[in-house]
Design a protein around this motif. Sequence first.
Motif, mmCIF file in Angstrom:
data_model
loop_
_atom_site.group_PDB
_atom_site.id
_atom_site.type_symbol
_atom_site.label_atom_id
_atom_site.label_comp_id
_atom_site.label_asym_id
_atom_site.label_seq_id
_atom_site.Cartn_x
_atom_site.Cartn_y
_atom_site.Cartn_z
ATOM 1 N N LYS A 19 0.832 -1.216 0.000
ATOM 2 C CA LYS A 19 0.000 0.000 0.000
ATOM 3 C C LYS A 19 0.864 1.262 0.000
ATOM 4 O O LYS A 19 0.679 2.158 -0.817
ATOM 5 N N GLY A 20 1.795 1.315 0.938
ATOM 6 C CA GLY A 20 2.637 2.505 1.048
ATOM 7 C C GLY A 20 3.487 2.735 -0.195
ATOM 8 O O GLY A 20 3.621 3.862 -0.681
ATOM 9 N N THR A 21 4.026 1.644 -0.725
ATOM 10 C CA THR A 21 4.877 1.711 -1.920
ATOM 11 C C THR A 21 4.116 2.304 -3.103
ATOM 12 O O THR A 21 4.603 3.202 -3.797
ATOM 13 N N ILE A 89 -6.114 7.530 1.582
ATOM 14 C CA ILE A 89 -6.159 7.129 2.980
ATOM 15 C C ILE A 89 -5.724 5.663 3.033
ATOM 16 O O ILE A 89 -6.476 4.764 2.645
ATOM 17 N N ASP A 90 -4.490 5.454 3.477
ATOM 18 C CA ASP A 90 -3.804 4.150 3.366
ATOM 19 C C ASP A 90 -3.948 3.360 4.667
ATOM 20 O O ASP A 90 -3.607 3.843 5.740
ATOM 21 N N GLY A 91 -4.464 2.141 4.532
ATOM 22 C CA GLY A 91 -4.570 1.261 5.705
ATOM 23 C C GLY A 91 -5.727 1.593 6.622
ATOM 24 O O GLY A 91 -5.727 1.225 7.794
ATOM 25 N N GLY A 134 12.756 -1.712 11.989
ATOM 26 C CA GLY A 134 12.576 -1.278 13.373
ATOM 27 C C GLY A 134 11.123 -1.253 13.805
ATOM 28 O O GLY A 134 10.810 -0.826 14.914
ATOM 29 N N ARG A 135 10.200 -1.688 12.959
ATOM 30 C CA ARG A 135 8.782 -1.697 13.346
ATOM 31 C C ARG A 135 8.531 -2.815 14.352
ATOM 32 O O ARG A 135 8.942 -3.950 14.153
ATOM 33 N N SER A 136 7.803 -2.470 15.415
ATOM 34 C CA SER A 136 7.581 -3.421 16.506
ATOM 35 C C SER A 136 6.701 -4.584 16.076
ATOM 36 O O SER A 136 6.598 -5.581 16.772
HETATM 37 MG MG MG Z 1 2.118 0.831 5.024
#
Ligand code: MG
Length: 192
Positions: A19-21, A89-91, A134-136
């Motif tokens: 999505k972000g990409t 609006i992503d996610g 680094g995402r939890s």
């Molecule tokens: Mg994302």
Amino acid sequence: QALADTTVVFVLGGPGAGKGTQCANLVRDFGFVHLSAGDLLRAEQERPGSQYGELIKSYIKEGKIVPHVVTIALLENAMLESGQKRFLIDGFPRKMDQALEFERVVVPSRFTLFFECPEEVMLQRLLKRGETSGRSDDNIESIRKRFRTFTETSMPVIDHYSALNKVHTVRCTDSPEGVYQKVKGIFNDLFH
Ligand code: MG
Ligand code: UP5
């Protein structure tokens, strides 16, 4: 209302679907503002003095969906602050109550762009990203929980908009460039 004549496209798809990409490509070519609900929540979690920091932290690690009052407030503020008119609006929305509430209090969506992706592909992408992100929640335990939440809670949102003929589905197992060709085709038809 300030946001009455804005265009909102919901960008949905499982964790790691891309999505972000793809939103980054659309920002470049179509002048949309990209708002990732996850990014806004992570920023709020880090903000000194936030009353929601601890709550957000635990929800994200568990792959659970933060109560919609928090997320909708963050999204609405970001939309107003941008002063712009076209938003990805992503996610979000990842749960039916979020979808209905956002469309009631902010603005109805124009359509949903849905990235369809098998879990094995998303898993590999997330594990690879987890080496450096680094995402939890980029670890196998959290990823499994995110997949479960997506299937049980978020897919019904996509089904809801599908029934209204408001979903464009793109399969995203191809390369990022290959996926974007399909996305671009959809946006060219609608916005030019
Ligand atoms: Mg994302
Ligand atoms: N990549 C991308 N496309 C590729 C391709 N075609 N081929 C090969 N590799 C590709 O991509 C993921 C990785 O894959 C990257 O390394 C990328 O280079 C590669 P990305 O574009 O980041 O995918 P995306 O779908 O954005 O994945 P993300 O992990 O961001 O999705 P999630 O939906 O899980 O994360 P989000 O940040 O939206 O939400 C996180 C958490 O926040 C949720 O689990 C939840 O706890 C909370 N949340 C809420 O509570 N409420 C909300 O409304 C939103 C989030």
